[in-house]
Every structure is written in structure tokens, then in C-alpha cells.
Design an enzyme around this catalytic site. Sequence first.
Site, PDB file in Angstrom:
ATOM      1  CB  SER A 156      23.972  -4.318 104.432  1.00  0.00           C
ATOM      2  OG  SER A 156      24.000  -3.004 103.937  1.00  0.00           O
ATOM      3  NE  ARG A 189      23.579   1.850 103.165  1.00  0.00           N
ATOM      4  CZ  ARG A 189      23.927   2.678 102.196  1.00  0.00           C
ATOM      5  NH1 ARG A 189      25.062   3.362 102.289  1.00  0.00           N
ATOM      6  NH2 ARG A 189      23.160   2.862 101.143  1.00  0.00           N
ATOM      7  CG  HIS A 238      -4.867  15.990  83.928  1.00  0.00           C
ATOM      8  ND1 HIS A 238      -4.686  15.067  84.936  1.00  0.00           N
ATOM      9  CD2 HIS A 238      -5.094  17.175  84.556  1.00  0.00           C
ATOM     10  CE1 HIS A 238      -4.801  15.670  86.108  1.00  0.00           C
ATOM     11  NE2 HIS A 238      -5.045  16.941  85.899  1.00  0.00           N
TER      12      HIS A 238
END
Length: 494
Positions: free
Chosen positions: A67, A82, A405
Site C-alpha cells: 500500500s 492499495r 438478559h
Amino acid sequence: MAARTDNSIVVNAPFELVWDVTNDIEAWPELFSEYAEAEILRQDGDGFDFRLKTRPDANGRVWEWVSHRVPDKGSRTVRAHRVETGPFAYMNLHWTYRAVAGGTEMRWVQEFDMKPGAPFDNAHMTAHLNTTTRANMERIKKIIEDRHREGQRTPASVLPTELHAQQLLLLAASGRLARIVHVLTELRIADLLADGPRHVAELAKETDTHELSLYRVLRSAASVGVFAEGPVRTFSATPLSDGLRTGNPDGVLPLVKYNNMELTRRPYDEIMHSVRTGEPAFRRVFGSSFFEHLEANPEAGEFFERFMAHWSRRLVLDGLADQGMERFSRIADLGGGDGWFLAQILRRHPHATGLLMDLPRVAASAGPVLEEAKVADRVTVLPGDFFTDPVPTGYDAYLFKGVLHNWSDERAVTVLRRVREAIGDDDARLLIFDQVMAPENEWDHAKLLDIDMLVLFGGRERVLAEWRQLLLEADFDIVNTPSHTWTTLECRPV
């Protein structure tokens, strides 16, 4: 069509430290969990080329690429792309750093397009990059904040300072900030600023508000990074305010609205009752449990189901619907709401069939969702209450997503034992998609949600040891290694 990811995090450390750590390329294998090597190849006037090499992936394959990176500390930005693109047609990256209340905001934007014939399309790569980026940001945040704390450990740092006082003041005033964010959300300011900066006079006209008052509210929000104030009373969007835009799949708009509903706000006036008794203040305020209230107030119930559906979509985007589900052919989703989560699993695994069980009012909304996903012919919808009605037998996977929960340990064990009875001697698995709280002293949204569970529901969030004990009492054993925050606990009967 090109794809884009946009993620940000606030690191409780000064810009200089955040910049220096995150731009030390050769130290990236310490920062990023997937990188094994980082090497700077050449440097020119405006930037440098560098090579990254990954650790082996799940298939044992190692990836590497080159890169080009251009850091600009003066503007607090980094641009990169890149050079060796691999499966990407292109990949561009833009990092920005900004001082905000609580530290330094670090924002990473990735713009890319996959090549035709690549093993992943843009949608899959977007989901993957969002997941890995968020995980790496959390990892980097912890590393930097640990270093910052180490550097501050002097005798003077334990004395009251102006910084500590300001931080405490911000926490004490957070209720006001929550109301400010809610008002700006109701006015759809984030949507109005989506196309660029605007003067407060325009915003006041479009929202039918008092210009000076709107300015004062926006100015306050901008002081903590929700919108940004520019010259002559103009305002623009920020990464934080983007999370308030309508239709943003990574946003928190439904959560903001949920937190400012009467049924979630008023019980907090009685939080001391919960702290003293361990009982939910909701019943003290409304005279019923949270879910009884939803049954008696359909409008509130419908909003709550929409809110839960939004979080189902977030979990799918984070990859929780892909946790080895190809192993199962008959999947029962208990308390599965409108069926959206189950539908996404079945879409990915066309060999499987499913069962959706939820209260009659909720299950009644599943038909259109399952039809739209084109899986209705593979799903049995069973209206019922898993506390009182029989849990169906004959399934090789039973799911609980964001359900356990809501309940105390006693109630959760009751329903888990009912699932264990339904499994019997079958070789089935219980999959719990829920939160595992982070260790002590670490930031985790689950620790705030745990107070909702205390005040509103009478339930609780749990650390991993508490999950293990809860499941052991119902004759289940956790067989995987769950992460923190939203995660998957895979359990086998014992």
C-alpha cells in the site's frame, strides 16, 4: 456499485499519542490482530510504500499486499490506497483525527470495489470490514489508553485537577445532553445536514423552531462532537451525528428514541428503589411489569418490537447469523420477534427449516417479514409463551437472541430447563446470542444496559463466569470461547 465503510471511536488520550501510535507502521502487528509483519519499502516526498503480511486465516492462507500511505499531521489526516489490490478493483482509505470531549476521535473510511469473480461481493466485504475494523479500533483504543494511563501515573495525577472536574461535570450533565440529542433527533437535523453545512436560520425555518433557541441547542451538542459549528452560525455533520441519520444501518436513531420514551425515562426517577430493593422500578411507576405494560399499550409495544428488529439487523450485519449455522437443519428461534433474524439464517442456509415462537401479539407480525425474505414456506410460526407453553421438540438448534438478559437468574434458569427438557437425549445445541460483559474497569455499553435491566425489567447482563454458572444449573455447558459485547454462546446438553 462501489462500497464504503465508515467507523469511528473516541480514544481517551491526547492527539499526539494517538497519532504517534497509530502511524508507527512497523508496530502494526501489535495493534492489529490480523497482521503478522509490516515493512516500509520506500519513502518519497509525500508518503511511503509499505508491505503488510497477515497471520494465517481460518483456511491456513497467508495474504500480503503493498500500500501507499500519505500522513499529514498538520491536517490530522492520512490517505492511503492499495498498490497491489488483490481481489479489490481498488481500495482507498482515509483516516481523520479530531479532538472531542473525552479524548481524540479516530475515524476510518474505506472505499472499495470488488473485482468480478472475487470470492466475496461488496456486501459481504462491507460486513467483514465493519466487523474487523470495530474490533481493531477497540483493541487499539485499549492499547493507547493503557499507555496513556501509564504515562500519567505520578503522585500529582491522583489529585483533583481541572480535567477531572470537567470530566465529572460532563458525566453529571449527561442527562441534559441526552435530552438535547433527542430533541435534535426529533427535528431530523442530521438528515437536514446530510448534504453539507447549513445556516441555523435555514434549519430553524425547515423545522419550525425558534432560531436563537435552536442555535443554543446545536451549539451545546457541537461541544461534544454531535454536529460541528462553523463560521457565522453554520453547522455541519460529524461522524457522531451521522449515527442519527434516518436509514443509517450502523446508526443509533432507534436507541435514542427508545431511551427518551416515557416508559424508559420515568422509571429512572425511582432508581433508588431498585438500588435499595433489587426490584425493577418500572412496576413501582407503572403498576405492572415492562412486558405487561407493552401488552396493555399496543403503540408502545409496536415501537419496542421495531426497536428490537433494528438490533436484530445490527447483529446480522455484525456476522452473528453466520456462526456455524450450516450444521443445523431444524432451527427453533424462541422469543424471535417478527422472525427477521431467523429469516436471515434460513436465507443463508436453504437446506434448513425453522420454527418461530413468541407471544401472540408479536408472532402475528411475522408473516410479512417471512414472506419478504421468501422463507415463509420453511417456517412454522407458533404463538406462545415459553414460560408456560410447551417448548417444541425435535430441533437440532434452539436460539435465544437478546432474550435471557431480560430475566433474573431464577427466571432464566426456568426457561433454560424447559429447553433442556425439550432436547432430551437428542444431539442438539443451544445458541444464545447475547452480551458478555467486559472485565472490570473497561468501558462496555452492556454495563449501562445492565442498569436498564435492573430498573426496567428485573433482568441482568452477565460476565462469562455468570453465564457458565447459569447454564450449568440448567444442565448446559458452553463449548466455544465467547467474545465480549454481543456474542454467541454455543451450549451442549450435559
